[in-house]
Design an enzyme around this catalytic site. Structure first.
Site, mmCIF file in Angstrom:
data_model
loop_
_atom_site.group_PDB
_atom_site.id
_atom_site.type_symbol
_atom_site.label_atom_id
_atom_site.label_comp_id
_atom_site.label_asym_id
_atom_site.label_seq_id
_atom_site.Cartn_x
_atom_site.Cartn_y
_atom_site.Cartn_z
ATOM 1 N N HIS A 28 -0.153 -10.933 -0.441
ATOM 2 C CA HIS A 28 -0.694 -10.368 0.802
ATOM 3 C C HIS A 28 -2.223 -10.309 0.700
ATOM 4 O O HIS A 28 -2.771 -10.084 -0.376
ATOM 5 C CB HIS A 28 -0.115 -8.962 1.037
ATOM 6 C CG HIS A 28 -0.421 -8.461 2.411
ATOM 7 N ND1 HIS A 28 -1.637 -7.907 2.740
ATOM 8 C CD2 HIS A 28 0.318 -8.455 3.550
ATOM 9 C CE1 HIS A 28 -1.626 -7.576 4.023
ATOM 10 N NE2 HIS A 28 -0.460 -7.906 4.545
ATOM 11 N N GLY B 65 -4.194 -5.315 11.342
ATOM 12 C CA GLY B 65 -4.528 -3.908 11.567
ATOM 13 C C GLY B 65 -5.719 -3.696 12.479
ATOM 14 O O GLY B 65 -6.257 -2.599 12.562
ATOM 15 N N SER C 106 -1.224 -7.667 13.850
ATOM 16 C CA SER C 106 -1.190 -6.943 15.126
ATOM 17 C C SER C 106 -0.036 -7.388 16.031
ATOM 18 O O SER C 106 -0.203 -7.487 17.256
ATOM 19 C CB SER C 106 -2.536 -7.047 15.847
ATOM 20 O OG SER C 106 -3.564 -6.479 15.051
ATOM 21 N N GLU D 11 -4.257 -8.099 1.431
ATOM 22 C CA GLU D 11 -4.766 -6.831 0.873
ATOM 23 C C GLU D 11 -4.680 -6.855 -0.647
ATOM 24 O O GLU D 11 -5.550 -6.317 -1.330
ATOM 25 C CB GLU D 11 -3.987 -5.650 1.478
ATOM 26 C CG GLU D 11 -4.403 -5.426 2.927
ATOM 27 C CD GLU D 11 -3.317 -4.872 3.826
ATOM 28 O OE1 GLU D 11 -2.314 -4.360 3.330
ATOM 29 O OE2 GLU D 11 -3.502 -4.972 5.056
ATOM 30 N N ASN E 7 6.376 -4.744 6.917
ATOM 31 C CA ASN E 7 5.611 -4.453 5.693
ATOM 32 C C ASN E 7 5.034 -3.051 5.884
ATOM 33 O O ASN E 7 4.089 -2.874 6.642
ATOM 34 C CB ASN E 7 4.501 -5.492 5.515
ATOM 35 C CG ASN E 7 3.575 -5.133 4.369
ATOM 36 O OD1 ASN E 7 3.861 -4.233 3.578
ATOM 37 N ND2 ASN E 7 2.458 -5.844 4.280
ATOM 38 N N TRP E 8 5.621 -2.109 5.183
ATOM 39 C CA TRP E 8 5.190 -0.716 5.371
ATOM 40 C C TRP E 8 3.870 -0.392 4.685
ATOM 41 O O TRP E 8 3.330 0.681 4.867
ATOM 42 C CB TRP E 8 6.282 0.240 4.855
ATOM 43 C CG TRP E 8 7.453 0.369 5.754
ATOM 44 C CD1 TRP E 8 7.607 -0.159 7.003
ATOM 45 C CD2 TRP E 8 8.662 1.103 5.487
ATOM 46 N NE1 TRP E 8 8.820 0.192 7.531
ATOM 47 C CE2 TRP E 8 9.483 0.968 6.610
ATOM 48 C CE3 TRP E 8 9.114 1.847 4.400
ATOM 49 C CZ2 TRP E 8 10.743 1.562 6.692
ATOM 50 C CZ3 TRP E 8 10.366 2.440 4.466
ATOM 51 C CH2 TRP E 8 11.162 2.298 5.612
ATOM 52 N N LYS E 9 3.400 -1.303 3.831
ATOM 53 C CA LYS E 9 2.167 -1.037 3.069
ATOM 54 C C LYS E 9 2.307 0.316 2.361
ATOM 55 O O LYS E 9 3.401 0.666 1.926
ATOM 56 C CB LYS E 9 0.952 -1.137 3.990
ATOM 57 C CG LYS E 9 0.964 -2.464 4.782
ATOM 58 C CD LYS E 9 -0.283 -2.775 5.515
ATOM 59 C CE LYS E 9 -0.139 -4.130 6.196
ATOM 60 N NZ LYS E 9 -1.355 -4.561 6.860
ATOM 61 N N GLU F 225 -1.051 -14.959 8.020
ATOM 62 C CA GLU F 225 -1.687 -13.742 8.510
ATOM 63 C C GLU F 225 -3.202 -13.907 8.474
ATOM 64 O O GLU F 225 -3.821 -13.728 7.407
ATOM 65 C CB GLU F 225 -1.300 -12.540 7.636
ATOM 66 C CG GLU F 225 0.191 -12.312 7.527
ATOM 67 C CD GLU F 225 0.509 -10.877 7.109
ATOM 68 O OE1 GLU F 225 1.267 -10.226 7.833
ATOM 69 O OE2 GLU F 225 -0.017 -10.415 6.080
ATOM 70 N N GLY G 59 3.154 -5.091 10.294
ATOM 71 C CA GLY G 59 2.639 -3.933 9.575
ATOM 72 C C GLY G 59 2.852 -2.652 10.372
ATOM 73 O O GLY G 59 3.963 -2.113 10.430
ATOM 74 N N GLY G 60 1.812 -2.182 11.008
ATOM 75 C CA GLY G 60 1.829 -0.886 11.695
ATOM 76 C C GLY G 60 3.035 -0.664 12.597
ATOM 77 O O GLY G 60 3.629 0.423 12.596
HETATM 78 P P1 13P Z 1 -0.465 -5.180 11.237
HETATM 79 O O1 13P Z 1 0.815 -5.569 11.925
HETATM 80 O O2 13P Z 1 -0.618 -3.688 11.064
HETATM 81 O O3 13P Z 1 -1.674 -5.838 11.852
HETATM 82 O O4 13P Z 1 -0.357 -5.725 9.718
HETATM 83 C C1 13P Z 1 -0.019 -7.058 9.518
HETATM 84 C C2 13P Z 1 0.271 -7.264 8.086
HETATM 85 O O5 13P Z 1 -0.612 -7.258 7.250
HETATM 86 C C3 13P Z 1 1.680 -7.428 7.694
HETATM 87 O O6 13P Z 1 1.780 -7.838 6.378
#
Ligand code: 13P
Length: 252
Positions: A95, A173, A214, A97, A9-11, A167, A235-236
């Site tokens: 998600h 994050g 994470s 967010e 997930n590149w956000k 999640e 994510g990251g």
């Molecule tokens: P991180 O891997 O950056 O913690 O993000 C997780 C996430 O929200 C994936 O959708």
């Protein structure tokens, strides 16, 4: 047998140009693993065509990070399922967010799941509790309710084809991940058992569950060793070339 599935997930990262360059860089390494693991990148809307082009001729999947449930209409700023299907096989829905910053509700997530499935997109439905909820001991009740609401009205076959990503919000994050044991337990009781209660054992056995929060090359193997964890929503760590190493570690 459930095939493992790692999705990035590149956000709100990577432009059109950056997306194409990045995928070109990791494509061969990932393609070599796709017999054992499904892999996809969920990119920002305008970067999706670049990703779709860069993965042509491979088994790497493409996804969006959101969509609207209506077919079309006067919904300024929104994107429909039919707009995604030329490029995407997946769409992330609900998600944390989006729930936290953009007011997404369980009801909206459910409508989006219906619309995505009607267009042949696989929803990656996100659920997970906040730190306050976690500390108050209400995780299982809260996550179970999210799962039940997201799947409302779907057939068993449709539910089985969804992916549910657990999640915990406090692990996103932050570098603080849920332990593999804790994630496995919550995903068992609050997700797989809820699917079993709603649809029966066969559907619960078929649906793929991802952990997110994470996830890194150094911890993915611990999660993948757990019976209820079939993959990860990353994510990251999906923005970096060592995402290839993460996917490799996932299938050991
Ligand atoms: P991180 O891997 O950056 O913690 O993000 C997780 C996430 O929200 C994936 O959708």
């Amino acid at each position: 047998m459930r095939k493992p599935f790692i999705a990035g997930n590149w956000k709100m990262f990577k432009t059109y140009a950056e997306a194409g360059e990045f995928v070109a860089q990791v494509r061969e390494g990932l393609e070599a693993l796709t017999a054992k693991v499904d892999v996809a990148f969920c990119a920002p809307f305008v970067a999706i065509p670049a990703v779709a082009e860069a993965v042509q001729g491979t088994h790497i999947g493409v996804g969006a990070q959101n969509m609207y449930f209506e077919e079309q209409g006067a919904y300024t700023g929104e994107i429909s399922a039919a707009m995604l299907t030329p490029f995407c096989q997946y769409v992330i829905l609900g998600h944390s967010e989006r729930r936290g910053y953009f007011g997404e509700t369980d009801e909206g997530v459910n409508k989006k799941a219906h619309a995505a499935l009607a267009h042949g997109l696989t929803p990656i439905i996100c659920v997970g509790e906040s730190l306050v909820q976690n500390e108050a001991g209400v995780t299982v009740d809260f996550v179970s309710a999210q799962v039940e609401a997201a799947l409302a009205g779907l057939s068993a076959e449709q539910a089985a084809s969804c992916v549910i990503a657990y999640e915990p919000i406090w692990a996103i994050g932050t570098g603080k991940s849920a332990t593999a044991d804790d994630a496995n337990r919550t995903m068992g009781t609050a997700v797989r058992e809820v699917v079993a209660k709603l649809y029966g054992a066969e559907t619960a056995e078929a649906i793929r569950l991802q952990y997110g929060g994470s996830v890194k090359p150094s911890n993915i193997a611990e999660y993948m060793a757990m019976p209820n964890i079939d993959g990860a929503l990353v994510g990251g760590a999906s923005l970096q070339p060592d995402f290839v190493e993460l996917v490799r570690q996932a299938v050991g």
